[in-house]
Structures are given as structure tokens and as C-alpha cells.
Design an enzyme around this catalytic site. Structure first.
Site, PDB file in Angstrom:
ATOM      1  N   ASP A  16       0.873  -1.151   0.000  1.00  0.00           N
ATOM      2  CA  ASP A  16       0.000   0.000   0.000  1.00  0.00           C
ATOM      3  C   ASP A  16       0.927   1.222   0.000  1.00  0.00           C
ATOM      4  O   ASP A  16       2.098   1.113   0.372  1.00  0.00           O
ATOM      5  CB  ASP A  16      -0.889  -0.034   1.249  1.00  0.00           C
ATOM      6  CG  ASP A  16      -1.733   1.215   1.381  1.00  0.00           C
ATOM      7  OD1 ASP A  16      -2.393   1.599   0.398  1.00  0.00           O
ATOM      8  OD2 ASP A  16      -1.729   1.816   2.477  1.00  0.00           O
ATOM      9  N   ARG A  17       0.428   2.383  -0.424  1.00  0.00           N
ATOM     10  CA  ARG A  17       1.307   3.547  -0.475  1.00  0.00           C
ATOM     11  C   ARG A  17       1.193   4.396   0.797  1.00  0.00           C
ATOM     12  O   ARG A  17       2.081   4.392   1.633  1.00  0.00           O
ATOM     13  CB  ARG A  17       0.999   4.388  -1.733  1.00  0.00           C
ATOM     14  CG  ARG A  17       2.112   5.368  -2.075  1.00  0.00           C
ATOM     15  CD  ARG A  17       1.677   6.382  -3.109  1.00  0.00           C
ATOM     16  NE  ARG A  17       0.920   7.462  -2.481  1.00  0.00           N
ATOM     17  CZ  ARG A  17       0.364   8.475  -3.150  1.00  0.00           C
ATOM     18  NH1 ARG A  17       0.457   8.534  -4.458  1.00  0.00           N
ATOM     19  NH2 ARG A  17      -0.303   9.411  -2.511  1.00  0.00           N
ATOM     20  N   ASP A  18       0.071   5.109   0.938  1.00  0.00           N
ATOM     21  CA  ASP A  18      -0.074   6.037   2.056  1.00  0.00           C
ATOM     22  C   ASP A  18      -0.183   5.274   3.376  1.00  0.00           C
ATOM     23  O   ASP A  18      -1.060   4.434   3.531  1.00  0.00           O
ATOM     24  CB  ASP A  18      -1.299   6.930   1.848  1.00  0.00           C
ATOM     25  CG  ASP A  18      -1.208   7.728   0.546  1.00  0.00           C
ATOM     26  OD1 ASP A  18      -0.146   8.313   0.292  1.00  0.00           O
ATOM     27  OD2 ASP A  18      -2.196   7.743  -0.217  1.00  0.00           O
ATOM     28  N   ASP A  77      -1.697  -0.947   5.792  1.00  0.00           N
ATOM     29  CA  ASP A  77      -1.905  -0.341   7.107  1.00  0.00           C
ATOM     30  C   ASP A  77      -3.376  -0.294   7.491  1.00  0.00           C
ATOM     31  O   ASP A  77      -3.721   0.285   8.509  1.00  0.00           O
ATOM     32  CB  ASP A  77      -1.288   1.063   7.164  1.00  0.00           C
ATOM     33  CG  ASP A  77      -2.012   2.066   6.266  1.00  0.00           C
ATOM     34  OD1 ASP A  77      -2.520   1.657   5.201  1.00  0.00           O
ATOM     35  OD2 ASP A  77      -2.060   3.256   6.626  1.00  0.00           O
ATOM     36  N   THR A 100      -2.496   1.130  -4.693  1.00  0.00           N
ATOM     37  CA  THR A 100      -2.952   2.262  -3.894  1.00  0.00           C
ATOM     38  C   THR A 100      -4.326   2.756  -4.322  1.00  0.00           C
ATOM     39  O   THR A 100      -4.557   3.043  -5.500  1.00  0.00           O
ATOM     40  CB  THR A 100      -1.896   3.409  -3.944  1.00  0.00           C
ATOM     41  OG1 THR A 100      -2.377   4.546  -3.235  1.00  0.00           O
ATOM     42  CG2 THR A 100      -1.547   3.812  -5.372  1.00  0.00           C
ATOM     43  N   ASN A 101      -5.240   2.840  -3.355  1.00  0.00           N
ATOM     44  CA  ASN A 101      -6.516   3.506  -3.605  1.00  0.00           C
ATOM     45  C   ASN A 101      -6.208   4.998  -3.727  1.00  0.00           C
ATOM     46  O   ASN A 101      -5.557   5.556  -2.841  1.00  0.00           O
ATOM     47  CB  ASN A 101      -7.482   3.316  -2.421  1.00  0.00           C
ATOM     48  CG  ASN A 101      -8.129   1.953  -2.383  1.00  0.00           C
ATOM     49  OD1 ASN A 101      -8.006   1.151  -3.299  1.00  0.00           O
ATOM     50  ND2 ASN A 101      -8.833   1.676  -1.294  1.00  0.00           N
ATOM     51  N   ARG A 133     -10.785  -0.940  -6.295  1.00  0.00           N
ATOM     52  CA  ARG A 133     -10.620  -0.278  -5.008  1.00  0.00           C
ATOM     53  C   ARG A 133     -10.603  -1.290  -3.872  1.00  0.00           C
ATOM     54  O   ARG A 133     -11.530  -2.066  -3.691  1.00  0.00           O
ATOM     55  CB  ARG A 133     -11.753   0.733  -4.815  1.00  0.00           C
ATOM     56  CG  ARG A 133     -11.661   1.512  -3.506  1.00  0.00           C
ATOM     57  CD  ARG A 133     -12.769   2.567  -3.402  1.00  0.00           C
ATOM     58  NE  ARG A 133     -12.814   3.116  -2.046  1.00  0.00           N
ATOM     59  CZ  ARG A 133     -11.959   4.024  -1.582  1.00  0.00           C
ATOM     60  NH1 ARG A 133     -11.001   4.486  -2.357  1.00  0.00           N
ATOM     61  NH2 ARG A 133     -12.054   4.449  -0.336  1.00  0.00           N
ATOM     62  N   LYS A 134      -9.512  -1.292  -3.091  1.00  0.00           N
ATOM     63  CA  LYS A 134      -9.461  -2.190  -1.940  1.00  0.00           C
ATOM     64  C   LYS A 134     -10.599  -1.822  -0.987  1.00  0.00           C
ATOM     65  O   LYS A 134     -10.898  -0.652  -0.822  1.00  0.00           O
ATOM     66  CB  LYS A 134      -8.103  -2.038  -1.229  1.00  0.00           C
ATOM     67  CG  LYS A 134      -6.935  -2.489  -2.101  1.00  0.00           C
ATOM     68  CD  LYS A 134      -5.571  -2.190  -1.461  1.00  0.00           C
ATOM     69  CE  LYS A 134      -5.311  -0.695  -1.406  1.00  0.00           C
ATOM     70  NZ  LYS A 134      -3.936  -0.367  -0.924  1.00  0.00           N
TER      71      LYS A 134
END
Length: 175
Positions: A15-17, A141, A57-58, A115-116
Site C-alpha cells: 500500500d502507499r499512504d 496499514d 494504492t486507492n 478499489r481495496k
């Protein structure tokens, strides 16, 4: 057990953020971007071990009209340039700009498959790359990250902050 295809490799899905960078809410400008401690080193370690490194990433900020896909791609290019300084590389970025309440009609979808917690981005990566799914790992996260991995058949770990590389070492997840 099935014999793994010698041409496939494990992938680290990130995941990114909140995993690669601090989650400050709709980050799209480089000046607002802060790496999570240990994130660059983690990417480089998995690169050296021969893993693919793939970001999923969403990005509902695109669908909400807060920033454009071009701005998001520019940030990802900056991430790559900065990672290269640390000897790291992300092999692919997958993003999900769709959102049920997106004001931008092109991005509005009642249950976006990418979208997750939906597994669409991971499933797309599994089609696009020679990935050994059983040996792969996702770090997220949020529960939605872990659910997406579960639904795609990828093992996952929940990162709750701190130093990413230290977390993976403690969990015995470094390659």
C-alpha cells in the site's frame, strides 16, 4: 505441492499512504511527501533479493477531483527518482481512482473492482507479471488492504507505523 514455475518470482505488494509515505490525507505534491522510516531500505532489500515490488494504492482523491492522474503519476516518478538514490525501484504502480461518491462521473462506481478491499489491483498485477503468488506478501496499514490480499490469495501483514524495515525484521518477513 505444486512445483513453482522457475520463471516466476515473489512480489512484495505495498500500500502507499501509511506504508511507504506518511498518510497526510490525499498526498499528491512532492513537497508534502515524507517517506516512512525504513521504507526506501525495504524496497531496496526486496529488489536485491529478486522480488518484484508493486504498489497498490486507492487514490480516491483523483475521483474526488482533488488532484489529477497526471499529478499522481508525477509524484510516483519523483518517488522512483528518490528511491533510485537508495538503490531501490518500484516495478509497477497500480491505482484505483474510482469511488462510490466520486463527483467526477468517469470515476464513480458503486463497488469499484480495483478499489481495496476488492482485489482488482492485485489480480491485475498477477496477470501482468510472472508472480509466484504463494511466495508473495502484501504490507498494508488498513484492514481493507489485508482483505484485498486475502481475496487475491496473497499473505499479508498489517503495518501499524514506525520503521517499516524494523517491523518486517521483527516479523521475520525480510527476504
Amino acid at each position: 505441492a505444486p512445483v513453482p514455475d522457475p520463471l516466476t518470482r515473489p512480489a512484495l505488494f505495498l500500500d502507499r499512504d501509511g506504508v511507504l509515505n506518511e498518510d497526510r490525507g490525499y498526498v499528491y505534491r512532492w513537497e508534502d511527501f515524507r517517506w516512512i522510516p525504513g521504507a526506501r531500505e525495504t524496497v531496496a532489500a526486496f529488489n536485491r533479493a529478486g522480488w518484484l515490488v508493486i504498489v497498490v494504492t486507492n487514490q480516491s482523491g483523483v475521483g474526488r477531483g482533488y488532484y489529477s492522474e497526471d499529478e499522481m503519476h508525477a509524484l510516483h516518478a519523483q518517488m522512483q527518482a528518490d528511491l533510485a538514490q537508495a538503490g531501490g525501484r518500484i516495478d509497477a504502480f497500480y491505482h484505483a481512482p474510482q469511488h462510490p461518491e466520486a463527483p467526477v462521473e468517469a470515476y464513480r462506481h458503486p463497488d469499484p473492482p480495483l478499489r481495496k478491499p476488492n482485489p482488482g489491483m492485485i489480480l491485475q498485477a498477477l496477470q501482468d507479471w510472472p508472480i509466484d503468488a504463494e511466495a508473495s506478501l502484501l504490507i498494508g496499514d488498513k484492514p481493507s488492504d489485508l482483505e484485498a490480499a486475502l481475496r487475491a490469495g496473497i499473505r499479508a501483514a498489517l503495518f501499524e507505523g514506525g520503521d517499516l524495515k524494523a517491523f518486517l525484521a521483527k516479523e521475520d518477513l525480510l527476504p
